[in-house]
Design an enzyme around this catalytic site. Sequence first.
Site: not given
Length: 814
Positions: A656, A356, A544-545, A550, A652
Amino acid sequence: MIFNKQQFKDSLIERLKRQYGKEISQANSHDLFDAVSASALELIMSNWMETRRQYEKKPTRQIYYLSAEFLMGRALSNNLINTGLLQGIQDVLKEMKIDYNLLEDQEPDAGLGNGGLGRLAACFLDSLATLDYPGHGYGIRYEYGMFEQHIENGYQVEYPDNWLKHRDPWEIKRSDLSVEVVFGGNVVVHRKENGESTFSIENGEVVTATPFDMPIVGYDTKTVNTLRLWQASSPTGFDLQLFNNMEYNRAVERQNSAENISRVLYPNDSGPSGKTLRLKQQYFFTSASLQDLVRTYVNNYGTDFSKFPDLHVIQLNDTHPVVAIPEFMRILMDEYGMGWEDSWNIVTKTFAYTNHTILAEALEKWPIDIFQGLLPRIYQIVEEINRRFMIELKEKYPTDYMKQNRMAIIANGMIHMAWLAIHGSFSVNGVAALHTELLKTQELKDWAELYPKKFNNKTNGVTQRRWLMSANPELAKFITDRIGHGWEKDLSKLKELEKYADDATAQKEFLDIKKRNKERLAAYLKETQNEVIDPDSIFDVQIKRLHEYKRQLLNILHVMYLYNKILEDPSYNPPARTFIFGAKAASGYRRAKSIIKLINTVAERINNDRRVGGKLRVVFVENYRVSVAEKLFPASDVSEQISTAGKEASGTGNMKFMINGALTLGTLDGANIEIVEEAGSENAFIFGLTADEILKIENEHSYNPQKYLDSNPGLAKVMNQLIDGTYDPTYQLFKELHDSLIYGVEGQRPDVYYVLADFYAYVEAHEKVAAAYGDRKAWARKAILNIARSGKFSSDRTIEDYVKDIWKLKKVKF
């Protein structure tokens, strides 16, 4: 499933009487939630038991998904939708003057996961059951989850997530299936008469693993699979003699030590004790799960394990459960007397591994001293795996000593769990096309050359049952009214929605649904955080985390840039925008916590500045979790997917957003690439360096962040504001963030994730978003096309790909 309203009502009344000693009129909302859930579980139970009977009656290959996380979300509505019981139960409650929505809000999010890794595992379990495949999950029943996030004075503060404060009505304790897991101790060698050696552990710490089972209910089918979670305790945890001697803390020391294993998800591992606890967790649930599988197999087939791989495939979800490989070797050799070659042959036909990450630092490694001290026998087995593997490498690459060292499972004082996973598995998959390609050509290049047939791609997906049917029922009805049913189990049918993209009535209805979802989110934020946001503004969302790659930092720097522009240029009149963030930072991740503080500091300044005139607002959503995500995705206009190209494995959340009609603003990273391929580049906003461009810069060592400051005065001003007192009178709070981008800190080169390099392109992409949003019909068209073209991103499709290429399962038939 046949539903009898009167029987359900009677069951509800009887359960309240038996469980709480109350009548309906005396029951509070939580009592009613518990009673409704337990009564619904009773209806589900017959299918759950029948599914198990079918698996026992017709032995078939089954998939067991081992994961440190299962981010399940609330179970009540999801299970009622999947069984078709929702409307009937809502009708019963309405007749009894009970508000179903109030009951639904009584259910805590199960504290079993944190981010995309755990949510993917949950989607996979949903899809396996829905598609009638025999597939189950194994993990840990965390008592307190990760943590409950509060924002205090702008800072993240962690509190226990006491999700099990009340009993969980969806789980069943199976004490009869408990097993023992042993840590530490001494390895004792026993010599047989034939000269062979056997091994056992003496003086180890024995921990009891007790399973709790949750039903995984398939949609519109009788299949109900199982998520089995292990809870840790000590079999001799309470020492009465010490207690009577008034040594109260020592009397429960063993129990506390054992219970700590299943106490918290991802305990802080910045020190040796934290690392030990993390490794304990991983061995605890993998050992318990394997013992469980082996016990069942032996009961049915005896000790001939040759058929084990025919009936079991174990998918390792990232490196957390990889210690299962040597643990299975231990069980086969030490407990059942098998030889090394036979054991290894079975093990390597049983395990498959999902990678991942392409971040080198996230490829898990364990210091030898910690690993050997905690798992002495397992370490011996890993040593032997490595010794035999090194012989293979030397034969294949006799003069390439650097490659031999790079690929050694044990090297430089560390055990490389990803290397162990690849060597010990029959399949290795990435989770998006770009991710898999980068693994094969960069991070895992040596391994892809050695085992080319093992490597494959399985692009992630999400379940439309939770993320569309449950989270956005109005949009689900909008779809069904136009294309009929069927998409709920075959998302590719959404393609039929394309013909409505230019339909003025459909466009208006879509925009009206989006507006109502935005109003619901606004009402929720007003109620929970006293935040006032404008539903007519653009809802630009990044959830998100919290991690530097990110690039939540890029997002908030751009917000600061917009704020400056509004104040400096009276003629600047952009559309109103609300920037929404939701994220937890790992408890030991200091810089991520600084970014949260910056977001909240900027939000406080902007949201209280009347000069902004409603054009800009910033909200940080506290304690981001599945039930909150179910409100955010349907309300979002813009999906922020802005990770540094080549760093996000898949994502993901981007999927969504897409199925809920938000437009992607992102880099060509992870699954964004495939999203844009499906939706069309004209229906997304793509910016920034590509993975190839970044690789070229890194190979040439040519990155100079200063040139971006010199060429962009607006960016230079924003960066200076981090340290000039604008947002922090101490001049220190955000200095590390500033220095990390311009100079580099702690031995890192500056701006590791190319925030400054991508800043101007990001500004331009946002200007395109603002311009596009002004044409409401054109925006609706883009959104509808995104929904219509999202069929690829169902976890049902992902599971079918796994089944075809890796798992080789057959559907269960009742």
